[in-house]
Design an enzyme around this catalytic site. Structure first.
Site, PDB file in Angstrom:
ATOM      1  N   CYS A   1      31.288 -49.664  32.542  1.00 20.86           N
ATOM      2  CA  CYS A   1      32.729 -49.932  32.416  1.00 20.86           C
ATOM      3  C   CYS A   1      33.477 -48.726  32.963  1.00 20.86           C
ATOM      4  CB  CYS A   1      33.114 -50.171  30.957  1.00 20.86           C
ATOM      5  SG  CYS A   1      34.909 -50.344  30.693  1.00 20.86           S
TER       6      CYS A   1
ATOM      7  N   CYS B   1      36.474 -51.810  38.617  1.00 21.76           N
ATOM      8  CA  CYS B   1      36.298 -52.491  37.328  1.00 21.76           C
ATOM      9  C   CYS B   1      35.024 -53.286  37.482  1.00 21.76           C
ATOM     10  CB  CYS B   1      37.474 -53.411  36.997  1.00 21.76           C
ATOM     11  SG  CYS B   1      37.158 -54.482  35.555  1.00 21.76           S
TER      12      CYS B   1
END
Length: 260
Positions: free
Chosen positions: A105, A219
């Site tokens: 992440c 992302c």
């Protein structure tokens, strides 16, 4: 066939590799996909070194998938902190003896320094540092940055890119909201068609506005739905998660000799 002969025909075990871990759950699809990227990176190293590719040649790796609170909401809207969830994941990975951990992440790296300081005995790879180092080595001059609102607010990619003389182009506020909708209502909700449509529209506008043919998909969920830029077949999509997976494979084989 005698049992002894069958056993003798199996491929020899590869030299012992270091145990590594993956902190996922942010979201789960991105964590699962990171395992795919990591296994692919390990296979590439084995093939490059001329080593046999077998089940036994891959390093021991552990995936921790926990329901961690939303990182962007924590950063921008005073939502629940994800720190405790990430700590639980790291504790679980440490219990298996891992020496290096990759966080699947980008936005979670807002807590990287605090986590690394809390666990100095484990190397916590940094996705921004690994990615920008790779871009600089490839002499990429400019990128369009697609990320979460939380990652934009951190400014970590912008600062690291500037430090290496790489121009960084950002979406407009309206485009950022489209990207966030693609992440939350698209990928996280299982509607990849919606995510692809939203991501593709923003990517095309940015390429045309800035004349930049390299897009940094900062992302881990964007690459799950964006596979190209409409009307710009030559546009290059750079996935930091893939760079991070390769860095984790480097750590896993650091003592085993594979891929050297």
């Amino acid at each position: 066939m005698p049992v002894a002969s069958s056993i003798a025909s199996e491929p020899p075990l590869a030299p012992a590799a270091r145990k590594v871990g993956i902190l996922g759950g942010m979201g789960p699809a991105a964590g699962a996909d990171f395992v795919r990227l990591f296994v692919g990176a390990c296979e590439a190293r084995l093939r490059a070194s001329g080593s046999p590719v077998s089940d036994q040649a891959f390093p021991e790796h552990w995936l921790a998938q926990l329901p961690v609170p939303d990182r962007t909401l924590a950063l921008l809207e005073n939502g629940p902190s994800p720190f405790g969830g990430m700590v639980s994941g790291i504790e679980g990975l440490r219990s298996h003896g891992v020496v290096s951990i990759a966080m699947a992440c980008n936005t979670a790296h807002a807590w990287h320094h605090k986590l690394q300081r809390s666990y100095p005995d484990v190397e916590l790879l940094h996705i921004v540092h690994e990615t920008v180092k790779r871009l600089a080595a490839q002499r990429i001059a400019s990128v369009c940055l697609l990320a979460t609102q939380g990652t934009y607010s951190l400014g970590s990619y912008q600062a690291a890119l500037a430090e290496h003389g790489i121009a960084c182009h950002l979406p407009t506020q309206a485009e950022r909201e489209q990207v966030m909708r693609g992440i939350r209502d698209g990928v996280k909700a299982g509607d990849l068609a919606l995510a692809t449509r939203l991501f593709s529209t923003v990517a095309r506008r940015m390429v045309e506005r800035h004349g930049c043919d390299s897009l940094l998909l900062a992302c881990t969920e964007i690459p799950l739905a964006l596979h190209g830029v409409p009307g710009h077949a030559g546009a290059r999509l750079i996935d930091p998660a893939q760079v991070l997976a390769q860095a984790l494979a480097d750590r896993a084989y650091a003592c085993a000799g594979a891929g050297r």
